[in-house]
Enzyme design. Structure first.
Site, PDB file in Angstrom:
ATOM      1  N   SER A  91      62.578  49.108  52.902  1.00  0.00           N
ATOM      2  CA  SER A  91      61.453  48.124  52.387  1.00  0.00           C
ATOM      3  C   SER A  91      61.502  47.659  51.145  1.00  0.00           C
ATOM      4  CB  SER A  91      60.127  48.797  52.823  1.00  0.00           C
ATOM      5  OG  SER A  91      59.749  48.612  54.142  1.00  0.00           O
ATOM      6  N   LYS A 137      52.701  47.225  44.777  1.00  0.00           N
ATOM      7  CA  LYS A 137      52.630  47.257  46.237  1.00  0.00           C
ATOM      8  C   LYS A 137      51.139  47.575  46.710  1.00  0.00           C
ATOM      9  CE  LYS A 137      55.241  48.348  50.333  1.00  0.00           C
ATOM     10  NZ  LYS A 137      56.310  48.930  50.816  1.00  0.00           N
ATOM     11  N   SER A 158      58.984  46.100  54.143  1.00  0.00           N
ATOM     12  CA  SER A 158      57.321  45.883  53.903  1.00  0.00           C
ATOM     13  C   SER A 158      56.942  45.664  52.611  1.00  0.00           C
ATOM     14  CB  SER A 158      56.542  47.226  54.491  1.00  0.00           C
ATOM     15  OG  SER A 158      57.139  48.256  53.505  1.00  0.00           O
TER      16      SER A 158
HETATM   17  N1  GLN Z   1      61.361  48.538  58.839  1.00  0.00           N
HETATM   18  C1  GLN Z   1      61.219  49.920  58.705  1.00  0.00           C
HETATM   19  C2  GLN Z   1      59.962  50.483  59.356  1.00  0.00           C
HETATM   20  O1  GLN Z   1      59.315  49.567  59.899  1.00  0.00           O
HETATM   21  C3  GLN Z   1      61.133  50.518  56.955  1.00  0.00           C
HETATM   22  C4  GLN Z   1      59.928  50.146  56.457  1.00  0.00           C
HETATM   23  C5  GLN Z   1      59.693  50.767  55.239  1.00  0.00           C
HETATM   24  O2  GLN Z   1      60.787  51.013  54.424  1.00  0.00           O
HETATM   25  N2  GLN Z   1      58.344  50.929  54.557  1.00  0.00           N
HETATM   26  O3  GLN Z   1      59.842  51.487  59.199  1.00  0.00           O
END
Ligand code: GLN
Length: 483
Positions: A175, A76, A151
Site C-alpha cells: 500500500s 494517512k 490503500s
Molecule cells: N492490497 C493489499 C490488501 O488489500 C495490501 C493493502 C495494504 O498494503 N494495506 O490487503
C-alpha cells in the site's frame, strides 16, 4: 511554491526565502482549490497547521535548524492524531477523535513538521484502488477516470497533484509502493520493525509498516529519517541504530549485483511494463551495476498465503470494534447481540466484512491447520527464497505492479482480480524486507513503477540506487496535467 520538493523546502526555509507560515498558507489554499477533483484528503487541519507553522518559524528564529522544521506533511488517516478525527477510511471510526498521537505523528511533529491534514485511504487499509473508503474513491491525478492505487491512495494522489511534497503511508501488502507506482512517486516500505506501529490502527500486525511517499528518493530519505527508530511502546520495534539516510544517497553503484527474478517476467505482466523495467536495468548497468537472473520459486504461493494471513490477523484486530467502547454504535439495539451485529454490520463496508469472514473461517478450529498454519509455512518458504537470493545479489529488481492504473470501478465487482495486482509487492511484507518503488516511465500516459528490494535494514541501499537512477532520468520530475 507547490513545485518544491522537501529538500528544496528545507533549503528555502533555512535561507529564509519564505517562512513556514507562508508556505503552509499557500499549500492549504491549493488543497482547497484542487482537492475536490481528486478527494485525497479526509480532513484538512487548517488551525493545527497554521499553529504548527508559526511555532516552527519561532523555533527557527530562535536558532534551531533541521531539514523537517516547518515542512508540510499529511498523514494517512490511520495514524492516530491527538484531537483530530482518525477514521481509517471507515464509517466505524467517522466519529473517532484520537486521544493521543501515534509515535510517527509525534516524532514528525517534534521535528517541526506541519500537519496539513489526514489523507483518504481504503477502509482499514484493505484494497489496492482506494475505492473502498467511506469518504468516496480517490482519483488518480494522471487521469481522473483511473484509480490512484491503494490503500494509501490519498497520500499518493495528494503528492502527485503537488498539494504537498510528502506524506506518510502504510504498507501491509504493497500500500505504499503500489500507489507510488501508479501515481509516479517514490515510496518506501521499511524493514518490519524499523518504524514504530504504535498508534497506527492495525490491519495485519505482522505485515503492517509505515513509511514515506514523496517525489524523490532524496525526500524519502529525509522523511524516513524522522520516522524511523526504536520505540519501547511497540513490542515489534527493533532496537537498531538509524543510519544517516541522506548520507548514503550518493554511494557508487560500481559492482552492485542486481538480481532479476525470472518468475517476475512471466504471463500476467503487461509487456510494455516489462520493457520499461528492462530500460531501467540498462540505466543502472551504465552506472556500474551487474545484473543476473535469479529465482524465487515459491512466489506463486504468495497471494494465497497473504490472503489467508492478512484477513486472519484483521479478523482478530477488528474484533475491538464492537459498538461498545468507541466507534460507530447502531441505533436502539434490542440486546447485546443485536448491538454487536448491527454496529458491525452497519459500521463496516463490504470488503472489510468479506475479510473478517475469510479470516474468522481460516482461524476456526476445524480449518486452522489446513489454512492458517499452511499459509505460515509458505511464508517461511518465501523468506527462505529471499535469503538464498541475497547470498548472490545485493538488490532484487522488478516491476512494482503487473498493470498500470485501471479505470475506477473496473475491478470492484471482482475482488480476486484486485488481489492479483499485489503479486510483486506482498512477498516483501511476508518476509519483512524493505522495498521501494520509483518512477520508470509511462504507458498510455499512466505512470509505471520499478520495485527494488534489499536485505533487512538496507533502506539506505534502496535510497542510494533510486537516487542515482533519478540523477540520470527525469521520469520522477513529470507532473500530471492540470496540477
Ligand atoms: N492490497 C493489499 C490488501 O488489500 C495490501 C493493502 C495494504 O498494503 N494495506 O490487503
Amino acid at each position: 511554491m507547490h513545485e518544491l520538493t522537501l529538500a528544496e523546502i528545507a533549503r528555502g526555509l533555512a535561507d529564509k526565502s519564505f517562512s513556514s507560515e507562508e508556505l503552509t498558507t499557500a499549500l492549504l489554499a491549493r488543497v482547497k482549490q484542487l482537492d475536490p477533483q481528486i478527494n485525497s484528503f479526509i480532513s484538512v487541519t487548517e488551525d493545527l497547521a497554521l499553529g504548527q507553522a508559526r511555532a516552527a518559524d519561532a523555533r527557527r528564529a530562535a536558532g534551531e535548524g533541521g531539514a523537517l522544521l516547518g515542512a508540510p506533511i499529511a498523514h494517512k488517516d490511520l495514524f492516530c492524531t491527538q484531537g483530530v478525527r482518525t477514521s481509517c477510511g471507515s464509517k466505524m471510526l467517522d466519529n473517532f477523535n484520537a486521544p493521543y498521537d501515534a509515535t510517527v505523528v509525534a516524532k514528525l511533529a517534534e521535528a517541526g513538521m506541519v500537519t496539513l491534514g489526514k489523507t483518504n485511504m481504503d477502509e482499514f487499509a484493505m484494497g489496492s484502488a482506494n475505492e473502498s473508503s467511506h469518504y468516496g474513491a480517490v482519483k488518480n491525478p494522471w487521469n481522473l477516470e483511473h484509480v490512484p492505487g491503494g490503500s494509501s491512495g490519498g497520500s499518493a494522489a495528494a503528492v502527485a497533484a503537488r498539494l504537498l511534497p510528502a506524506t506518510t503511508g502504510t504498507d501491509t501488502g504493497g500500500s505504499i509502493r503500489q500507489p507510488a507506482a501508479l501515481t509516479n512517486l517514490t515510496g518506501l516500505k521499511p524493514t518490519y520493525g524499523r518504524v514504530s506501529r504504535w498508534g497506527m490502527i492495525a490491519y495485519a500486525s505482522s505485515l503492517d509498516q509505515g513509511g514515506p511517499l514523496a517525489r524523490t528518493a532524496e525526500d524519502c530519505a529525509l522523511l524516513l529519517q524522522g520516522m524511523a527508530g526504536f520505540d519501547a511502546k511497540d513490542s515489534t520495534s527493533i532496537d537498531e541504530p538509524v543510519p544517516d539516510y541522506s548520507a548514503s544517497l550518493n554511494g557508487s553503484l560500481q559492482g552492485l549485483r542486481i538480481g532479476l527474478p525470472k518468475e517476475y517476467f512471466g504471463a500476467g505482466l503487461d509487456p510494455r511494463i516489462a520493457e520499461l523495467v528492462q530500460a531501467s536495468v540498462k540505466e543502472l548497468e551504465k552506472l556500474g551495476a551487474v545484473v543476473k537472473e535469479i529465482s524465487l520459486p515459491n512466489m506463486q504461493h504468495a497471494i494465497p498465503a497473504y490472503y489467508v494471513i492478512a484477513p486472519a490477523e484483521a479478523s482478530s484486530n477488528l474484533s475491538r470494534f464492537d459498538g461498545v467502547r468507541f466507534g460507530y454504535r447502531c441505533e436502539e439495539p434490542k440486546d447485546l447481540t443485536d448491538l454487536y451485529k448491527r454496529s458491525r454490520g452497519e459500521g463496516f463496508g463490504a470488503e472489510v466484512q468479506r475479510r473478517i469472514m475469510v479470516g474468522t473461517y481460516a482461524l476456526s478450529a476445524g480449518y486452522y491447520d489446513a489454512y492458517y498454519v499452511k499459509a505460515q509455512q509458505i511464508r517461511r518458504l518465501i523468506k527462505n527464497d529471499f535469503m538464498a537470493a541475497f547470498e548472490g545479489v545485493d538488490l532484487i529488481l522488478g516491476p512494482t505492479t503487473p498493470n498500470p492504473a485501471w479505470k475506477l470501478g473496473a475491478k470492484s465487482s471482482d475482488p480476486v482480480a484486485a488481489y492479483l495486482e499485489d503479486v510483486y509487492t506482498i512477498t516483501a511484507n511476508l518476509a519483512g524486507l524493505p522495498g521501494l518503488s520509483m518512477p520508470a516511465g509511462f504507458v498510455d500516459g499512466l505512470p509505471v513503477g520499478v520495485q527494488l528490494l534489499a536485505p533487512y535494514f538496507q533502506e539506505g541501499r534502496l535510497l542510494n540506487v533510486a537516487h542515482r537512477y533519478q540523477q540520470v532520468t527525469d521520469w520522477h520530475t513529470r507532473a500530471p496535467n492540470g496540477f
